[in-house]
Design a protein around this motif. Structure first.
Motif, PDB file in Angstrom:
ATOM      1  N   GLU A  25       6.591   0.300 -11.914  1.00 10.69           N
ATOM      2  CA  GLU A  25       6.759  -0.312 -13.227  1.00 10.69           C
ATOM      3  C   GLU A  25       7.680  -1.520 -13.158  1.00 10.69           C
ATOM      4  OE1 GLU A  25       8.121   2.256 -16.325  1.00 10.69           O
ATOM      5  OE2 GLU A  25       6.620   3.787 -15.885  1.00 10.69           O
ATOM      6  N   ARG A  26       7.352  -2.534 -13.973  1.00  7.70           N
ATOM      7  CA  ARG A  26       8.201  -3.719 -14.031  1.00  7.70           C
ATOM      8  C   ARG A  26       9.504  -3.373 -14.743  1.00  7.70           C
ATOM      9  NH1 ARG A  26       4.511  -7.347 -15.655  1.00  7.70           N
ATOM     10  NH2 ARG A  26       3.942  -7.543 -13.476  1.00  7.70           N
ATOM     11  N   ARG A  27      10.570  -3.961 -14.258  1.00  4.98           N
ATOM     12  CA  ARG A  27      11.894  -3.686 -14.814  1.00  4.98           C
ATOM     13  C   ARG A  27      12.854  -4.800 -14.403  1.00  4.98           C
ATOM     14  NH1 ARG A  27      12.813   1.474 -13.566  1.00  4.98           N
ATOM     15  NH2 ARG A  27      10.710   1.782 -12.799  1.00  4.98           N
ATOM     16  N   ARG A  28      14.070  -4.726 -14.954  1.00  5.82           N
ATOM     17  CA  ARG A  28      15.128  -5.624 -14.502  1.00  5.82           C
ATOM     18  C   ARG A  28      16.024  -4.856 -13.540  1.00  5.82           C
ATOM     19  NH1 ARG A  28      14.234 -10.148 -16.894  1.00  5.82           N
ATOM     20  NH2 ARG A  28      15.871 -11.173 -15.719  1.00  5.82           N
ATOM     21  N   HIS A  33      12.203   1.215  -4.655  1.00  2.00           N
ATOM     22  CA  HIS A  33      11.541   2.387  -5.261  1.00  2.00           C
ATOM     23  C   HIS A  33      12.008   3.681  -4.591  1.00  2.00           C
ATOM     24  CE1 HIS A  33       8.213   4.680  -7.015  1.00  2.00           C
ATOM     25  NE2 HIS A  33       7.983   5.162  -5.815  1.00  2.00           N
ATOM     26  N   PHE A  34      12.253   3.604  -3.283  1.00  2.68           N
ATOM     27  CA  PHE A  34      12.691   4.787  -2.540  1.00  2.68           C
ATOM     28  C   PHE A  34      14.206   4.840  -2.364  1.00  2.68           C
ATOM     29  CE2 PHE A  34       8.307   4.113  -1.210  1.00  2.68           C
ATOM     30  CZ  PHE A  34       7.787   5.387  -1.304  1.00  2.68           C
ATOM     31  N   LEU A  35      14.827   3.690  -2.186  1.00  2.44           N
ATOM     32  CA  LEU A  35      16.246   3.679  -1.799  1.00  2.44           C
ATOM     33  C   LEU A  35      17.179   3.829  -2.992  1.00  2.44           C
ATOM     34  CD1 LEU A  35      16.195   0.801   0.850  1.00  2.44           C
ATOM     35  CD2 LEU A  35      16.031   3.275   1.251  1.00  2.44           C
ATOM     36  N   THR A  36      16.860   3.159  -4.083  1.00  2.00           N
ATOM     37  CA  THR A  36      17.697   3.253  -5.291  1.00  2.00           C
ATOM     38  C   THR A  36      16.778   3.477  -6.490  1.00  2.00           C
ATOM     39  OG1 THR A  36      17.647   0.841  -5.543  1.00  2.00           O
ATOM     40  CG2 THR A  36      19.500   1.767  -4.337  1.00  2.00           C
ATOM     41  N   PRO A  37      16.156   4.654  -6.566  1.00  2.00           N
ATOM     42  CA  PRO A  37      15.110   4.877  -7.580  1.00  2.00           C
ATOM     43  C   PRO A  37      15.616   4.763  -9.013  1.00  2.00           C
ATOM     44  CG  PRO A  37      15.676   6.910  -6.419  1.00  2.00           C
ATOM     45  CD  PRO A  37      16.343   5.804  -5.679  1.00  2.00           C
ATOM     46  N   ALA A  38      16.915   4.883  -9.226  1.00  3.33           N
ATOM     47  CA  ALA A  38      17.460   4.678 -10.582  1.00  3.33           C
ATOM     48  C   ALA A  38      17.781   3.199 -10.824  1.00  3.33           C
ATOM     49  CB  ALA A  38      18.717   5.526 -10.774  1.00  3.33           C
ATOM     50  N   TYR A  39      17.612   2.376  -9.830  1.00  7.68           N
ATOM     51  CA  TYR A  39      17.878   0.938  -9.924  1.00  7.68           C
ATOM     52  C   TYR A  39      19.285   0.684 -10.483  1.00  7.68           C
ATOM     53  CZ  TYR A  39      12.913   0.610  -9.001  1.00  7.68           C
ATOM     54  OH  TYR A  39      11.670   0.732  -8.413  1.00  7.68           O
ATOM     55  N   GLY A  57       0.805  -1.217   0.000  1.00  9.30           N
ATOM     56  CA  GLY A  57       0.000   0.000   0.000  1.00  9.30           C
ATOM     57  C   GLY A  57       0.838   1.267   0.000  1.00  9.30           C
ATOM     58  N   ILE A  58       2.091   1.167   0.414  1.00  9.60           N
ATOM     59  CA  ILE A  58       2.969   2.348   0.491  1.00  9.60           C
ATOM     60  C   ILE A  58       3.073   3.012  -0.881  1.00  9.60           C
ATOM     61  CG2 ILE A  58       5.365   3.084   0.863  1.00  9.60           C
ATOM     62  CD1 ILE A  58       5.510   0.889   3.077  1.00  9.60           C
ATOM     63  N   THR A  59       3.103   2.202  -1.913  1.00  3.89           N
ATOM     64  CA  THR A  59       3.110   2.756  -3.270  1.00  3.89           C
ATOM     65  C   THR A  59       1.757   2.561  -3.957  1.00  3.89           C
ATOM     66  OG1 THR A  59       4.100   0.656  -3.976  1.00  3.89           O
ATOM     67  CG2 THR A  59       5.587   2.532  -3.660  1.00  3.89           C
ATOM     68  N   GLY A  60       1.108   1.443  -3.680  1.00  2.00           N
ATOM     69  CA  GLY A  60      -0.113   1.111  -4.401  1.00  2.00           C
ATOM     70  C   GLY A  60      -1.334   1.907  -3.975  1.00  2.00           C
ATOM     71  N   ARG A  61      -1.367   2.344  -2.719  1.00  2.00           N
ATOM     72  CA  ARG A  61      -2.507   3.122  -2.231  1.00  2.00           C
ATOM     73  C   ARG A  61      -2.019   4.471  -1.701  1.00  2.00           C
ATOM     74  NH1 ARG A  61      -3.241  -2.033  -0.538  1.00  2.00           N
ATOM     75  NH2 ARG A  61      -2.755  -1.694   1.648  1.00  2.00           N
ATOM     76  N   TYR A  78      17.587  -9.486 -11.830  1.00  2.00           N
ATOM     77  CA  TYR A  78      16.295  -9.912 -11.289  1.00  2.00           C
ATOM     78  C   TYR A  78      15.195  -9.133 -11.996  1.00  2.00           C
ATOM     79  CZ  TYR A  78      19.470 -11.635  -7.714  1.00  2.00           C
ATOM     80  OH  TYR A  78      20.491 -12.266  -7.072  1.00  2.00           O
ATOM     81  N   GLU A  79      13.986  -9.623 -11.882  1.00  2.00           N
ATOM     82  CA  GLU A  79      12.837  -8.914 -12.456  1.00  2.00           C
ATOM     83  C   GLU A  79      11.843  -8.604 -11.343  1.00  2.00           C
ATOM     84  OE1 GLU A  79      10.702 -10.237 -16.250  1.00  2.00           O
ATOM     85  OE2 GLU A  79       9.225 -10.642 -14.674  1.00  2.00           O
ATOM     86  N   GLY A  80      11.236  -7.440 -11.441  1.00  2.00           N
ATOM     87  CA  GLY A  80      10.193  -7.097 -10.485  1.00  2.00           C
ATOM     88  C   GLY A  80       9.453  -5.851 -10.933  1.00  2.00           C
ATOM     89  N   PRO A  81       8.282  -5.588 -10.417  1.00  2.00           N
ATOM     90  CA  PRO A  81       7.600  -6.421  -9.428  1.00  2.00           C
ATOM     91  C   PRO A  81       6.854  -7.577 -10.084  1.00  2.00           C
ATOM     92  CG  PRO A  81       6.244  -4.511  -9.907  1.00  2.00           C
ATOM     93  CD  PRO A  81       7.504  -4.355 -10.713  1.00  2.00           C
ATOM     94  N   ILE A  82       6.661  -8.623  -9.314  1.00  2.00           N
ATOM     95  CA  ILE A  82       5.868  -9.749  -9.781  1.00  2.00           C
ATOM     96  C   ILE A  82       4.388  -9.364  -9.830  1.00  2.00           C
ATOM     97  CG2 ILE A  82       5.481 -10.791  -7.498  1.00  2.00           C
ATOM     98  CD1 ILE A  82       6.044 -13.503  -8.833  1.00  2.00           C
ATOM     99  N   GLU A  83       4.006  -8.403  -9.002  1.00  2.00           N
ATOM    100  CA  GLU A  83       2.605  -7.983  -8.939  1.00  2.00           C
ATOM    101  C   GLU A  83       2.225  -7.146 -10.158  1.00  2.00           C
ATOM    102  OE1 GLU A  83       4.835  -7.440  -6.475  1.00  2.00           O
ATOM    103  OE2 GLU A  83       3.984  -8.129  -4.554  1.00  2.00           O
ATOM    104  N   ASP A  84       0.946  -6.947 -10.330  1.00  2.00           N
ATOM    105  CA  ASP A  84       0.449  -6.048 -11.360  1.00  2.00           C
ATOM    106  C   ASP A  84       1.034  -4.650 -11.123  1.00  2.00           C
ATOM    107  OD1 ASP A  84      -1.815  -5.534 -13.470  1.00  2.00           O
ATOM    108  OD2 ASP A  84      -1.946  -3.920 -11.997  1.00  2.00           O
TER     109      ASP A  84
END
Lengths: 272, 105
Positions: free
Chosen positions: A89-92, A130-136, A14-18, A76-82
């Protein structure tokens, strides 16, 4: 080199989703603390970020459930969720298989650690990133502690696991940051979602900040389930980080219950 | 083992896009691959999120299945509450409701 950073944070979807449903007066300072932690981690220029997570049946199921598992993949790939549901957004995400391999080899001297060369990140890793390394752009090495499908590892083993992780980090040349992520008390994915035992959380956090091993590992699972819900089993990730930072004490950056996020939102670090 | 099988189906559905495609194309055929009771097959196909919750399906699996089925967050929470009202306490697993009084009787 050595462990260069150790912290803990929440990861509820919910931190990001809601996000838009939360009170901005609570949400924005929480987000700011999350981002501050990210800035501190990146300022250390880590070669890898180890995320000690409590996975939720995204990769590991009850047909073959490790108590502890470390990722050993190139990426790795994520997120597994919708993506819409989680708001990410899904990414590697880059990994570091060679470093993970060396860490695992070292840790196997002290703990029977599983490894995985395939791993899809769920919200338990993606929300923190998403918050700690937003550039992944920081290589990630995931660790899963089974907090989902009993029997689960005892708390004293989680602390020992953290100590073992620290020994391995200190034995390699790379600079490594570690973040544990989980809930404190919460009842996620139940009709009681949003219920939070703030008193219990604050007592636990006092113990974590003092790195009081005996107090941290004194909870029975029965008492945790009653007082902190099934989500409370995720304290193992916090306890592992305390073990990795044994001898250090911590600082609380943020704590507040945010019911629509279904957890007492927490950001804290150890001063190594 | 049957609840285990329901959960394994949802685990595979949540993480595997080829299984998600089969869910969209022909869910009944997908269900045939799993050894399910009639009640389980009905709950999955309806979908009856409340009944699946009461059966004891792990919440992390069910949360994503509800989202896949198009349940908005509040609908999903309501569906679990309605399941408790209709079917009674959660029968197994860790995800029992509490309301400070344990599982609903």
């Amino acid at each position: 080199m050595t462990l260069v950073y150790a912290g803990v944070c929440s990861h509820a979807p919910g931190i990001t989703g809601r996000a838009q449903r939360a009170d901005p007066a609570l949400r924005e300072p929480f987000y700011a603390s999350f981002r501050q932690m990210g800035e501190e981690i990146r300022a250390q220029q880590p070669d890898a970020l180890i995320v000690v997570a409590a996975e939720h049946f995204a990769n590991f199921f009850m047909d073959n459930m490790p108590a502890y598992c470390m990722g050993m993949a190139e990426d790795y790939e994520g997120p597994i969720e919708d993506e819409q549901w989680l708001g990410i957004e899904r990414r590697r995400i880059p990994g570091n298989a060679e470093l993970a391999n060396r860490l695992i080899e070292r840790m196997l001297h002290d703990v029977d650690l599983a490894y995985a060369q395939e791993w899809k990140f769920d919200h338990g890793v993606m929300v923190p990133l998403h918050f700690l390394t937003p550039a992944y752009d920081v290589p990630v090495i995931p660790i899963n502690i089974n907090c989902q499908g009993p029997p689960i590892t005892p708390l004293h083993r989680a602390y020992e696991f953290g100590r073992t992780l620290r020994k391995a980090c200190d034995a390699v040349d790379e600079r490594i940051a570690v973040v544990g992520t989980g809930g404190l008390s919460h009842w996620p994915a139940t009709p009681d979602s949003g219920k939070i035992n703030e008193t219990w959380d604050r007592t636990f956090l006092d113990r974590w900040l003092a790195n009081d091993r005996e107090a941290l590992t004194s909870y029975s699972d029965e008492a945790t389930y009653f007082d902190a819900g099934q989500g409370g089993f995720e304290i193992r990730t916090f306890i592992a980080v305390a073990g990795a930072a044994e001898g250090s004490t911590g600082e609380l950056y943020y704590y507040a219950p945010i019911p629509i996020f279904a957890v007492g939102c927490t950001i804290a670090r150890m001063h190594l | 083992m049957s609840l285990y099988t329901v959960q394994k189906l949802l685990y595979q559905l949540n993480r595997d896009r080829s299984v998600q495609q089969r869910y969209k194309d022909d869910f009944a055929a997908l269900l045939e691959d799993y050894d399910l009771t009639g009640e389980e097959r009905h709950a999955l196909a309806a979908p009856d999120i409340g009944l699946l919750y009461v059966m004891g399906v792990n919440g992390q699996l069910l949360m994503h299945y509800a989202a896949l089925c198009g349940f908005e967050w509040d609908q999903y929470i309501s569906a679990m509450r309605e399941g408790l009202a209709e079917h009674g306490s959660v029968r197994a697993g860790l995800y029992a409701a509490t309301d400070d009084r344990g599982a609903v009787s």
